[in-house]
Design an enzyme around this catalytic site. Structure first.
Site, PDB file in Angstrom:
ATOM      1  N   HIS A 267       0.843  -1.204   0.000  1.00  0.00           N
ATOM      2  CA  HIS A 267       0.000   0.000   0.000  1.00  0.00           C
ATOM      3  C   HIS A 267       0.871   1.244   0.000  1.00  0.00           C
ATOM      4  O   HIS A 267       1.909   1.318   0.654  1.00  0.00           O
ATOM      5  CB  HIS A 267      -1.010  -0.016   1.147  1.00  0.00           C
ATOM      6  CG  HIS A 267      -0.503   0.294   2.512  1.00  0.00           C
ATOM      7  ND1 HIS A 267      -0.363   1.579   2.988  1.00  0.00           N
ATOM      8  CD2 HIS A 267      -0.138  -0.524   3.533  1.00  0.00           C
ATOM      9  CE1 HIS A 267       0.063   1.547   4.240  1.00  0.00           C
ATOM     10  NE2 HIS A 267       0.213   0.283   4.594  1.00  0.00           N
ATOM     11  N   ASP A 279       5.602   2.713   7.250  1.00  0.00           N
ATOM     12  CA  ASP A 279       4.243   2.242   6.976  1.00  0.00           C
ATOM     13  C   ASP A 279       3.547   3.165   5.984  1.00  0.00           C
ATOM     14  O   ASP A 279       2.937   4.143   6.386  1.00  0.00           O
ATOM     15  CB  ASP A 279       3.443   2.179   8.279  1.00  0.00           C
ATOM     16  CG  ASP A 279       2.041   1.641   8.096  1.00  0.00           C
ATOM     17  OD1 ASP A 279       1.783   0.980   7.072  1.00  0.00           O
ATOM     18  OD2 ASP A 279       1.208   1.887   8.973  1.00  0.00           O
ATOM     19  N   GLU A 312      -5.361   1.904   1.943  1.00  0.00           N
ATOM     20  CA  GLU A 312      -5.238   0.759   2.846  1.00  0.00           C
ATOM     21  C   GLU A 312      -5.504   1.175   4.279  1.00  0.00           C
ATOM     22  O   GLU A 312      -6.128   0.435   5.059  1.00  0.00           O
ATOM     23  CB  GLU A 312      -3.832   0.152   2.734  1.00  0.00           C
ATOM     24  CG  GLU A 312      -3.621  -1.141   3.502  1.00  0.00           C
ATOM     25  CD  GLU A 312      -3.122  -0.966   4.936  1.00  0.00           C
ATOM     26  OE1 GLU A 312      -2.965  -1.977   5.643  1.00  0.00           O
ATOM     27  OE2 GLU A 312      -2.883   0.186   5.355  1.00  0.00           O
ATOM     28  N   GLU A 313      -5.020   2.358   4.638  1.00  0.00           N
ATOM     29  CA  GLU A 313      -5.080   2.786   6.033  1.00  0.00           C
ATOM     30  C   GLU A 313      -6.502   3.032   6.531  1.00  0.00           C
ATOM     31  O   GLU A 313      -6.721   3.160   7.733  1.00  0.00           O
ATOM     32  CB  GLU A 313      -4.238   4.052   6.238  1.00  0.00           C
ATOM     33  CG  GLU A 313      -2.738   3.860   6.031  1.00  0.00           C
ATOM     34  CD  GLU A 313      -2.084   3.043   7.130  1.00  0.00           C
ATOM     35  OE1 GLU A 313      -2.803   2.549   8.024  1.00  0.00           O
ATOM     36  OE2 GLU A 313      -0.856   2.888   7.094  1.00  0.00           O
ATOM     37  N   ASP A 341       4.145  -5.100   3.583  1.00  0.00           N
ATOM     38  CA  ASP A 341       3.651  -3.967   4.381  1.00  0.00           C
ATOM     39  C   ASP A 341       4.541  -3.819   5.604  1.00  0.00           C
ATOM     40  O   ASP A 341       4.546  -4.686   6.481  1.00  0.00           O
ATOM     41  CB  ASP A 341       2.202  -4.239   4.796  1.00  0.00           C
ATOM     42  CG  ASP A 341       1.526  -3.029   5.411  1.00  0.00           C
ATOM     43  OD1 ASP A 341       2.193  -1.999   5.636  1.00  0.00           O
ATOM     44  OD2 ASP A 341       0.304  -3.109   5.659  1.00  0.00           O
ATOM     45  N   HIS A 442       2.027   4.865  12.918  1.00  0.00           N
ATOM     46  CA  HIS A 442       0.908   5.800  12.794  1.00  0.00           C
ATOM     47  C   HIS A 442       1.122   7.083  13.594  1.00  0.00           C
ATOM     48  O   HIS A 442       0.173   7.629  14.173  1.00  0.00           O
ATOM     49  CB  HIS A 442      -0.415   5.138  13.195  1.00  0.00           C
ATOM     50  CG  HIS A 442      -0.959   4.218  12.156  1.00  0.00           C
ATOM     51  ND1 HIS A 442      -2.257   3.798  12.138  1.00  0.00           N
ATOM     52  CD2 HIS A 442      -0.372   3.611  11.082  1.00  0.00           C
ATOM     53  CE1 HIS A 442      -2.458   2.986  11.110  1.00  0.00           C
ATOM     54  NE2 HIS A 442      -1.315   2.865  10.458  1.00  0.00           N
TER      55      HIS A 442
END
Length: 480
Positions: A267, A279, A312-313, A341, A442
């Site tokens: 992603h 990420d 994706e998130e 990922d 994140h």
């Protein structure tokens, strides 16, 4: 860029020379090699890929984020610029590239507050949670107790039996999707849901596209331990959900059997909190380097299709829309999906998706052939210098999910997110026990400083080996 007609001997002589930024030294054979699978491809591709070149892509992703409000999230100029960069690099490497669009809901959280017995409790809203009424929802807590015999708390309708109507259900995190918990709780009469993390850390998560969910937030494990059944609580969530359009990136080789296609994906979007360099800049950059080195006309038996997914998130939306949009015939032509990922976490684990659930990690086994993907990827990591790779569950948290749901075997690599490294893992892999695999998961600190170069190099080498292997040999992956 090395020419398309380069000999295998010449490539082997210079395979360990890192390609510079933007270089596309490929394993192409040109038209003369079309239809002729080369069994030496996996070894040569593993040797040709360059962690320095992948890192150069990461530098560009960070530059893009810094120029676009600090992130590359879906629906932003940062995502669009990231997509344009990947497209440009692929076209320079000789690929024809498509950027199919899809509709997607985007989510904004303006406020999230939880008060229990007149005391504030730190909380985090799950993306795509509905808003509470403007003044918040005030109701008693209904703590749904988990027994040691129940590995799936809150995942079945009976877990909410006897709950008072309108209560705020409190349920522990488990293996099923968060949207499933929220939907079941709402159907049982809950006014809202609080998810208690199994770690003493924040829980950035999403409800995805699950219909009929109720306002849902999360708390840390220690905060959750203080919540008691019947306590009066007020949950205020101020959220906004909008409809937008986003795009995936798709490129595939012109050589290889179009009826048995290997798909490799990562992603491209970041979480809105930061640049998303691990990420999933790491998976995206590594996959781009593999594609550039393989080239558009490799000596492969199968077509190789590379994909960079959007959104994706916020619920695996790009991958899901792609799989949903395929005809039954085109879906059956996909022999195997490999997912990458987070492949450079700063306190890395070396994890391979457990294709047959032989490790009993609480996920689900993949379709037949997923066990072969696990074995090949594990062997590739070991060959790249990793001691004792471990399994990680197919728990639905990344883009393999829609492929598995469609009956397509899958596998992939992962270096860990918010979970903590054990002393045993630290002993064999290095790093710090008791610390998250990625403490910047994140968050705004997910930048180049959050990348472990050794993990990036090892995973990239393993990716090259595994993608090369399945490009020339699908033994162990049954035709469907």
């Amino acid at each position: 860029m090395l020419g398309a007609g380069i000999t295998a001997a010449a490539l082997a002589a210079c395979a360990n020379v890192p390609a510079g930024p933007g270089a596309a030294a490929t394993l192409d054979t040109g038209a003369a090699g079309a239809g002729q699978a080369d069994p030496g491809l996996p070894e040569r591709l593993a040797a040709a890929v360059s962690a320095d070149a992948a890192y150069a892509h990461l530098q560009e992703f960070e530059r893009i984020a810094d120029a676009n409000d600090g992130n590359r999230a879906v629906g932003t100029s940062g995502y669009d610029a990231s997509l344009d960069y990947v497209v440009g690099e692929l076209r320079e490497a000789g690929f024809e590239v498509q950027t199919p669009s899809f509709d997607v809901r985007t989510f904004t959280s303006n406020d999230a507050r939880l008060t229990v017995a007149d005391a504030p409790v730190p909380t985090e809203v799950l993306s795509f949670s509905p808003a509470t009424p403007p003044g918040g929802l005030t109701a008693p807590l209904s703590v749904r107790a988990r027994t040691p015999q129940d590995p799936t708390p809150g995942c079945e309708a009976e877990d909410y039996a006897g709950m008072p109507a309108g209560a705020i259900a409190v349920v522990e995190r488990g293996v099923c999707p968060f949207g499933q918990k929220s939907q079941l709780a709402g159907a049982a009469g809950a006014g809202a849901v609080i998810i208690v993390n199994t770690e003493d850390a924040a829980l950035p998560a999403t409800l995805g596209d699950t219909p009929e969910v109720v306002p849902t937030a999360s708390v840390t494990r220690s905060a959750g331990e203080g919540l008691q059944d019947g306590q009066q609580a007020t949950l205020l969530l101020d959220t906004t959900i909008e409809q937008q359009t986003s795009r995936n990136v798709i490129a595939e080789t012109t050589t290889g059997d179009p009826d048995r296609v290997l798909v490799a994906g990562a992603h491209l979007d970041s979480a809105p909190e930061g640049a998303g360099i691990n990420d999933n800049g790491s998976g995206s950059a590594a996959l781009l380097e593999v594609a550039q080195q393989l080239g558009a006309t490799p000596p492969a038996a199968q077509k190789v299709r590379f994909a960079w997914w959007g959104a994706e998130e916020i619920g695996l939306v790009g991958a899901a829309r792609y799989v949903e949009g395929l005809s039954d015939e085109d879906r059956a032509r996909i022999a195997l999906y490999l997912n990458f990922d987070m492949v450079a976490s700063p306190n890395p684990a070396y994890l391979v998706y457990d294709g047959d659930d032989s490790d009993g990690l609480g996920g689900e086994p993949g379709p037949p052939g997923s066990d072969t993907a696990e074995r090949v990827l594990t062997e590739a990591l070991v060959a790249a210098g990793v001691t004792g790779p471990e399994g990680t569950a197919f728990d639905g948290r990344s883009d393999y999910g829609p492929f598995i749901d469609a009956g397509i075997p899958a596998g992939g690599l992962f270096t860990g997110a918010e979970e903590q490294k054990t002393p045993e893992q630290a002993q064999k892999w290095g790093g710090t026990a008791g610390q998250s695999f990625d403490p910047c998961y994140h968050t705004a600190c997910d930048r180049l400083t959050n990348i472990d170069r050794t993990a990036l190099d090892r995973n990239l080498t393993a990716m090259g080996s595994a993608i090369g292997r399945f490009a020339v040999d699908l033994s162990g992956v049954p035709a469907r």
